[in-house]
Design an enzyme around this catalytic site. Structure first.
Site, mmCIF file in Angstrom:
data_model
loop_
_atom_site.group_PDB
_atom_site.id
_atom_site.type_symbol
_atom_site.label_atom_id
_atom_site.label_comp_id
_atom_site.label_asym_id
_atom_site.label_seq_id
_atom_site.Cartn_x
_atom_site.Cartn_y
_atom_site.Cartn_z
ATOM 1 N N GLU A 1 7.832 13.302 5.882
ATOM 2 C CA GLU A 1 6.830 12.672 6.750
ATOM 3 C C GLU A 1 6.287 13.626 7.818
ATOM 4 O O GLU A 1 6.555 13.453 9.028
ATOM 5 C CB GLU A 1 7.426 11.415 7.402
ATOM 6 C CG GLU A 1 7.900 10.389 6.391
ATOM 7 C CD GLU A 1 8.405 9.090 7.011
ATOM 8 O OE1 GLU A 1 8.481 9.009 8.244
ATOM 9 O OE2 GLU A 1 8.708 8.156 6.253
ATOM 10 N N GLU B 1 10.226 6.038 -0.110
ATOM 11 C CA GLU B 1 10.815 5.124 0.882
ATOM 12 C C GLU B 1 10.008 3.843 0.902
ATOM 13 O O GLU B 1 8.771 3.871 0.942
ATOM 14 C CB GLU B 1 10.759 5.695 2.313
ATOM 15 C CG GLU B 1 11.801 6.713 2.625
ATOM 16 C CD GLU B 1 11.742 7.187 4.077
ATOM 17 O OE1 GLU B 1 11.324 6.415 4.970
ATOM 18 O OE2 GLU B 1 12.116 8.346 4.304
#
Ligand code: IFM
Length: 444
Positions: free
Chosen positions: A169, A354
Site C-alpha cells: 500500500e 486484502e
C-alpha cells in the site's frame, strides 16, 4: 449466495489465503528487533489510541507455529506475511540480526511444511528509525537502502517465496503518512508528500530490479484502492473525486503500468517533486508478474475550499458501516478489478491481497459469532466469482486478517481477525468466520 457456494464457484487452483504483517502481530520487543518509526510514533502523545504499540502485539514471534496451524487447519493454501526490516537489520544498514534470519527461516519452512504458499511483502510500514530520523521516504537514500535490504531478503529467503512484493500500500506509506499525518511519521506537508510519493515508487522499482537479478519469477505490487464517489453531481464534486482518484489510485497504476504520473497530481505537487524524477520512470514501470488489490470501502468526496491544496474532504455516506466507520461497498472492488484489467494490465494475474472488516466482536460462552464478517466476506467474494466468470484473470483472494492485531493509530481497539486474540493471555479463539472458511475449504 453463501460463503461455501462462492468458494465452490471459483475454479480449481484459485488461491485462498489470509494475511498479516510484521509490526501488527510479531511483537517487536522479542528476538532483537530494532526500533521502527512506528515505535517512535506510538510514543508521541495522542497518535495511537490508548497510547498502545507493537511491543508485544500478538506475540507471533513465540506463537508462529500454532498460528500457521490455524491458517492450514482452516484450509487456506497461502499465507501473506511481511518481513520486518528492523528485525533483520536492527542497528545499522549491514548488521544482520541472526535471530531475525532464524525467525523467518522457521516461519517460511513452517509454511512449506504445511503446504502453505508464502506470499511475502518486504515493507509493511515498519521503517527503521535510523532511516526515518534521516528524512525517511523524503530521501532518495531510503530507496537505495531498500534495494540493499531487498538483496538481503532475496539471498536468504528468495527461493522459498511463492510470490513477493516490495511495498504494501504505497499510498499509505506516502500520502496518509506525510499529507494527512495519520500514520508514522505523522507529517502534514505537501512538499514532504511529493518527495515520499516518488521515493516510494522508486523504491518499488529498485527492489523489483534486485528481485529480477535474483531470478525471482513471481514479483508483484500490492496497491490499496478506495472508490471515490462525488458527493453530488456538481462539476466541482466530480472534479475533486477525479483528483482523489489521481492521488489515491492512478498515481500508482499510471507509474507502474504506464511509466508516468498523472498530470493532475503532478500539477498539485508543482515545484515540489524531486529533481529529475522523470529519469526514474522506466525503472518504476518494469514488468510485473502479478498485481494485488487491497480493498475495503468507498469515500464520498465533498468539495471544501477551506482544505488547503486539495480543496476537498472525504466523508462517509449512509451505507452500513464496519467498526472502522467504513461503508460496505463491494461494487468498488468490482470497479477496480475491471479497471486494472481493462486499462492497465490486460491478462496480468490479479489477486485480492486484502479484504476484510473490523467488527465489534463479542466473546459469548467462549465463542465469537461474527456473522457480519461472514456476510462482508461473502459479498466481496461474490464480486470475484462474477468477474472470474466474465473471464478476468483473478487468481486468488486473501482475507485480512488471520488474527486480531495492532490496527495502527487505532491500537488494539479494532478487531479484523477471523481468529480472536485475548491480548492478556495470547489465547487464540477461531471465530465463526474461521469456521465458515474451514467448512467451505475443507468440507468433511
Ligand atoms: O491493518 C491494515 C493493514 O495493515 C493494511 N491494509 C488495511 C488494513 C486495515 O486497515
Amino acid at each position: 449466495m453463501t460463503l461455501a457456494a462462492a468458494i465452490r464457484s471459483l475454479p480449481d487452483g484459485f488461491t485462498f489465503g489470509t494475511a498479516t504483517s510484521s509490526y501488527q502481530i510479531e511483537g517487536n520487543s522479542f528476538g532483537g528487533c530494532g526500533q521502527s518509526h512506528w515505535d517512535d510514533f506510538c510514543r508521541q502523545d495522542g497518535r495511537v489510541a490508548n497510547g498502545e504499540n507493537g511491543a508485544v502485539a500478538c506475540a507471533h514471534h513465540h506463537h508462529w507455529a500454532s498460528d500457521l496451524n490455524l491458517v492450514a487447519d482452516a484450509g487456506f493454501d497461502a499465507y501473506r506475511f511481511s518481513f520486518s526490516w528492523p528485525r533483520l537489520l536492527p542497528e545499522t544498514h549491514q548488521g544482520i540480526n541472526p535471530d531475525g534470519i532464524d525467525f523467518y527461516d522457521r516461519l517460511i519452512d513452517g509454511m512449506l511444511a504445511r503446504n502453505l504458499r508464502p506470499f511475502a511483502t518486504l515493507h509493511h510500514w515498519d521503517l527503521p528509525s535510523r532511516l526515518a530520523n534521516n528524512g525517511g521516504w523524503q530521501k532518495r537514500d531510503t530507496a537505495n537502502y531498500f534495494a540493499d535490504y531487498t538483496d538481503l531478503v532475496m539471498r536468504h529467503f528468495g527461493d522459498r517465496l511463492a510470490a513477493v512484493v516490495p511495498i504494501n500500500e504505497p499510498w499509505c506509506v506516502a500520502w496518509l503518512s506525510h499529507y494527512w499525518g495519520h500514520h508514522a511519521p505523522g507529517l502534514t506537508s505537501l512538499a514532504a508528500t511529493a518527495k515520499a510519493m516518488h521515493h516510494v515508487q522508486l523504491a518499488h522499482g529498485l527492489s523489483v530490479a534486485v528481485m529480477r537479478e535474483h531470478g525471482h519469477k513471481q514479483v508483484g505490487a500490492v496497491l490499496n484502492k478506495e472508490f471515490p464517489q462525488p458527493i453530488d453531481d456538481s462539476p466541482s464534486a466530480v472534479a475533486k473525486a477525479e483528483l482523489f482518484d489521481g492521488i489515491y489510485n492512478r498515481w500508482f497504476e499510471d507509474s507502474i503500468f504506464k511509466g508516468r504520473y498523472p498530470e493532475d497530481v503532478l500539477a498539485l505537487f508543482d515545484g515540489q517533486m524531486p529533481g529529475n524524477f522523470e529519469a526514474d520512470m522506466e525503472l518504476i514501470a518494469a514488468p510485473l508478474d502479478w498485481v494485488g488489490v487491497n480493498y475495503y470501502t468507498r469515500s464520498l468526496i465533498k468539495p471544501d475550499a477551506r482544505e488547503p491544496h486539495i480543496g476537498f474532504e472525504c466523508v462517509r455516506g449512509d451505507l452500513p458501516k464496519t467498526d472502522m466507520g467504513w461503508e460496505i461497498y463491494p461494487e468498488g472492488l468490482a470497479y477496480f478489478l475491471k479497471r486494472l484489467a481493462a486499462d492497465y494490465c490486460p491478462n496480468l494475474p490479479i489477486y485480492v491481497t486484502e479484504n476484510g472488516m473490523a467488527n465489534k466482536d463479542m466473546m459469548v460462552d467462549g465463542a465469537v459469532n461474527d456473522v457480519e464478517r461472514i456476510e462482508f466476506l461473502t459479498a466481496h467474494l461474490e464480486v470475484v466469482v462474477g468477474l472470474v466468470a466474465e473471464g478476468l484473470p483473478i487468481q486468488g483472494y486473501f482475507v485480512w486478517s488471520l488474527l486480531d492485531n495492532f490496527e495502527w493509530s487505532y491500537g488494539y481497539d479494532k478487531r479484523f481477525g477471523i481468529v480472536h486474540v485475548d491480548y492478556e493471555t495470547q489465547k487464540r479463539t477461531p471465530k465463526a468466520s474461521w469456521h465458515a472458511f474451514q467448512q467451505s475449504l475443507k468440507p468433511e
